[in-house]
Design a protein around this motif. Structure first.
Motif, PDB file in Angstrom:
ATOM      1  N   GLU A  89      26.676  30.991  39.238  1.00 14.99           N
ATOM      2  CA  GLU A  89      28.120  30.777  39.236  1.00 14.99           C
ATOM      3  C   GLU A  89      28.546  29.999  37.994  1.00 14.99           C
ATOM      4  OE1 GLU A  89      28.694  30.699  44.060  1.00 14.99           O
ATOM      5  OE2 GLU A  89      28.827  28.810  42.965  1.00 14.99           O
ATOM      6  N   PHE A  90      29.575  30.515  37.350  1.00  8.38           N
ATOM      7  CA  PHE A  90      30.134  29.939  36.135  1.00  8.38           C
ATOM      8  C   PHE A  90      31.517  29.388  36.483  1.00  8.38           C
ATOM      9  CE2 PHE A  90      27.202  33.276  35.096  1.00  8.38           C
ATOM     10  CZ  PHE A  90      26.491  32.817  33.999  1.00  8.38           C
ATOM     11  N   TYR A  91      31.703  28.076  36.337  1.00 10.94           N
ATOM     12  CA  TYR A  91      32.959  27.415  36.691  1.00 10.94           C
ATOM     13  C   TYR A  91      33.761  27.129  35.421  1.00 10.94           C
ATOM     14  CZ  TYR A  91      31.224  26.903  41.394  1.00 10.94           C
ATOM     15  OH  TYR A  91      30.761  27.175  42.660  1.00 10.94           O
ATOM     16  N   PHE A  92      34.969  27.701  35.347  1.00  9.54           N
ATOM     17  CA  PHE A  92      35.824  27.571  34.182  1.00  9.54           C
ATOM     18  C   PHE A  92      37.043  26.710  34.491  1.00  9.54           C
ATOM     19  CE2 PHE A  92      33.553  31.504  33.413  1.00  9.54           C
ATOM     20  CZ  PHE A  92      33.316  31.482  32.054  1.00  9.54           C
ATOM     21  N   ALA A  93      37.440  25.871  33.525  1.00  7.61           N
ATOM     22  CA  ALA A  93      38.712  25.159  33.623  1.00  7.61           C
ATOM     23  C   ALA A  93      39.809  26.203  33.500  1.00  7.61           C
ATOM     24  CB  ALA A  93      38.839  24.135  32.510  1.00  7.61           C
ATOM     25  N   CYS A  94      40.724  26.230  34.454  1.00  8.74           N
ATOM     26  CA  CYS A  94      41.819  27.201  34.437  1.00  8.74           C
ATOM     27  C   CYS A  94      43.138  26.486  34.718  1.00  8.74           C
ATOM     28  CB  CYS A  94      41.609  28.285  35.499  1.00  8.74           C
ATOM     29  SG  CYS A  94      40.189  29.357  35.185  1.00  8.74           S
ATOM     30  N   HIS A  95      44.208  27.108  34.260  1.00 11.13           N
ATOM     31  CA  HIS A  95      45.558  26.613  34.523  1.00 11.13           C
ATOM     32  C   HIS A  95      46.392  27.781  35.024  1.00 11.13           C
ATOM     33  CE1 HIS A  95      44.693  22.826  32.518  1.00 11.13           C
ATOM     34  NE2 HIS A  95      44.095  23.531  31.576  1.00 11.13           N
ATOM     35  N   LEU A  96      47.295  27.504  35.940  1.00 11.20           N
ATOM     36  CA  LEU A  96      48.205  28.548  36.404  1.00 11.20           C
ATOM     37  C   LEU A  96      49.073  28.973  35.223  1.00 11.20           C
ATOM     38  CD1 LEU A  96      49.271  27.078  39.849  1.00 11.20           C
ATOM     39  CD2 LEU A  96      47.569  28.851  39.401  1.00 11.20           C
ATOM     40  N   ALA A  97      49.189  30.283  35.022  1.00  9.26           N
ATOM     41  CA  ALA A  97      49.904  30.818  33.861  1.00  9.26           C
ATOM     42  C   ALA A  97      51.400  30.923  34.096  1.00  9.26           C
ATOM     43  CB  ALA A  97      49.336  32.186  33.492  1.00  9.26           C
ATOM     44  N   ASP A  98      51.829  30.749  35.342  1.00  5.09           N
ATOM     45  CA  ASP A  98      53.240  30.890  35.659  1.00  5.09           C
ATOM     46  C   ASP A  98      53.676  29.783  36.615  1.00  5.09           C
ATOM     47  OD1 ASP A  98      51.765  31.757  37.827  1.00  5.09           O
ATOM     48  OD2 ASP A  98      52.808  33.653  38.055  1.00  5.09           O
ATOM     49  N   GLU A  99      54.958  29.606  36.717  1.00  6.31           N
ATOM     50  CA  GLU A  99      55.517  28.591  37.607  1.00  6.31           C
ATOM     51  C   GLU A  99      55.675  29.172  39.011  1.00  6.31           C
ATOM     52  OE1 GLU A  99      56.304  25.367  36.860  1.00  6.31           O
ATOM     53  OE2 GLU A  99      55.414  25.724  34.892  1.00  6.31           O
ATOM     54  N   GLY A 100      55.762  28.312  39.983  1.00  5.77           N
ATOM     55  CA  GLY A 100      56.001  28.758  41.359  1.00  5.77           C
ATOM     56  C   GLY A 100      55.036  28.106  42.315  1.00  5.77           C
ATOM     57  N   ASP A 101      55.339  28.273  43.584  1.00  5.36           N
ATOM     58  CA  ASP A 101      54.483  27.691  44.604  1.00  5.36           C
ATOM     59  C   ASP A 101      53.996  28.719  45.615  1.00  5.36           C
ATOM     60  OD1 ASP A 101      56.865  28.137  45.868  1.00  5.36           O
ATOM     61  OD2 ASP A 101      57.215  26.062  46.448  1.00  5.36           O
ATOM     62  N   GLN A 102      54.183  29.978  45.309  1.00  3.83           N
ATOM     63  CA  GLN A 102      53.714  31.043  46.201  1.00  3.83           C
ATOM     64  C   GLN A 102      52.291  31.450  45.824  1.00  3.83           C
ATOM     65  OE1 GLN A 102      55.096  31.989  48.814  1.00  3.83           O
ATOM     66  NE2 GLN A 102      57.265  31.587  48.620  1.00  3.83           N
ATOM     67  N   PHE A 103      51.455  31.589  46.842  1.00  3.53           N
ATOM     68  CA  PHE A 103      50.078  32.022  46.648  1.00  3.53           C
ATOM     69  C   PHE A 103      49.791  33.118  47.660  1.00  3.53           C
ATOM     70  CE2 PHE A 103      50.189  27.654  45.135  1.00  3.53           C
ATOM     71  CZ  PHE A 103      49.604  27.791  43.885  1.00  3.53           C
ATOM     72  N   GLN A 104      49.770  34.352  47.193  1.00  3.15           N
ATOM     73  CA  GLN A 104      49.515  35.478  48.088  1.00  3.15           C
ATOM     74  C   GLN A 104      48.632  36.486  47.365  1.00  3.15           C
ATOM     75  OE1 GLN A 104      50.516  35.663  51.356  1.00  3.15           O
ATOM     76  NE2 GLN A 104      49.125  37.390  51.408  1.00  3.15           N
TER      77      GLN A 104
END
Length: 153
Positions: A89-104
């Protein structure tokens, strides 16, 4: 025996919280980092971006590699169920690319029931895999360097 499988995972931290997938099994709730198996012809960064779309329903910007973990199922508490599993398993630092609070997500994992922000200070109070990342995340030094954590659960 199954072949060794590569998996790309996202470490998404924002405001002292981490975004995890919430899952349920016969022991109850547990949490995982968003991500999953690399497909043939796909880079690891493409894999983590695709898996985040599938599991959390959001685009991510993929940053640096943070951790490298192996999971050899025969060596851990779930050996009876996944003793033939060997995953890198390779763990990458990531950031959400868009605004919002919906996760589906449109293709969540079988045991996934949702997505949840968890305070970094609360990680030791939940069942999370891998356990080996709880301490560096809780201490705030998970984003400092690449770390090979070996065969851990």
């Amino acid at each position: 025996m199954k072949p060794i499988r590569n998996s790309a995972k996202a470490v998404i931290i924002q405001d002292q919280q981490i975004l995890l997938t919430k899952n349920v099994d016969h022991l109850g709730e547990f949490y995982l980092f968003p991500g999953g198996g690399q497909e043939k012809g796909e880079t690891l960064t493409q894999a983590v971006a695709r898996e985040c779309q599938e599991e959390i329903g959001r685009a991510v910007e993929v940053g640096d590699l943070l951790h490298l973990r192996e999971y050899i199922g025969a060596n851990h508490e779930f050996a009876q169920a996944d003793g033939d599993v060997h995953q890198v398993e390779f763990y990458f630092a990531c950031h959400l690319a868009d605004e919002g609070d919906q996760f589906q997500g449109h293709n969540p994992d079988e045991m996934q029931t949702g997505v949840e922000w968890i305070a970094l200070s609360d990680l030791d109070q939940i069942r999370i895999y891998p356990h080996s990342l709880v301490k560096p995340l809780s201490q705030g030094n998970a984003l400092e360097k690449i770390c090979y954590v070996g065969d851990t659960n």
